[in-house]
Design a protein around this motif. Sequence first.
Motif, PDB file in Angstrom:
ATOM      1  N   CYS A   8      -0.382   4.406   0.033  1.00 23.43           N
ATOM      2  CA  CYS A   8      -1.168   5.583   0.420  1.00 23.43           C
ATOM      3  C   CYS A   8      -0.362   6.489   1.354  1.00 23.43           C
ATOM      4  O   CYS A   8       0.640   6.091   1.938  1.00 23.43           O
ATOM      5  N   ARG A  66      -4.023   1.500  13.503  1.00 22.56           N
ATOM      6  CA  ARG A  66      -2.715   0.901  13.257  1.00 22.56           C
ATOM      7  C   ARG A  66      -2.083   0.549  14.584  1.00 22.56           C
ATOM      8  O   ARG A  66      -2.097   1.357  15.508  1.00 22.56           O
ATOM      9  N   CYS A 125       0.846  -1.205   0.000  1.00 26.39           N
ATOM     10  CA  CYS A 125       0.000   0.000   0.000  1.00 26.39           C
ATOM     11  C   CYS A 125       0.875   1.246   0.000  1.00 26.39           C
ATOM     12  O   CYS A 125       1.734   1.414   0.861  1.00 26.39           O
ATOM     13  N   CYS A 130       0.241   5.212   4.904  1.00 29.89           N
ATOM     14  CA  CYS A 130       1.255   4.150   4.966  1.00 29.89           C
ATOM     15  C   CYS A 130       2.647   4.741   4.752  1.00 29.89           C
ATOM     16  O   CYS A 130       3.604   4.342   5.413  1.00 29.89           O
TER      17      CYS A 130
HETATM   18 ZN   LIG Z   1      -2.035   2.477   2.945  1.00 28.70          ZN
END
Ligand SMILES: [Zn+2]
Length: 138
Positions: A30, A70, A28, A33
């Motif tokens: 994004c 997270r 990922c 992240c």
């Molecule tokens: Zn992500």
Amino acid sequence: MTTNIFGGCACGGVRYAVSGKLRDIIACHCEQCRRTSGHFVAATACRREHFTLLQQSSLQWYSAVPGYRRGFCNVCGASLFFEETGGPRVSIAAGSLDAPQGLHIAAHIYTAEAGDYYAIEPGVPSSSGGAHNVALPE
Ligand SMILES: [Zn+2]
Ligand SMILES: [Zn+2]
């Protein structure tokens, strides 16, 4: 089939076990992240009922988006988990696994938010958004 798979953070404050199959890896790219990992996140996943925390003295959760969080180690800084709160799946940073599991990167997602200093590997399905076809094993 029950396989016991183990992993944890760098300092040992967080340890986990997975009794079941791991999903292939989704990378990922994004912004969340990128910022939390310092690069991009390569994560496997398992069904919640197959996931057990063995040690969590330094496990801390951070929620950037309501309903999702997270998990990271507040001692060594390891980025470890991502989940929808109460959802059926736990995503696990692939680099935190103790031993090779024969997994491979099966999709790249949120490539529209990727850093500009690396290339997305060719030949692997990628999506500018969050769509992918990588199934979570039973
Ligand atoms: Zn992500
Ligand atoms: Zn740690």
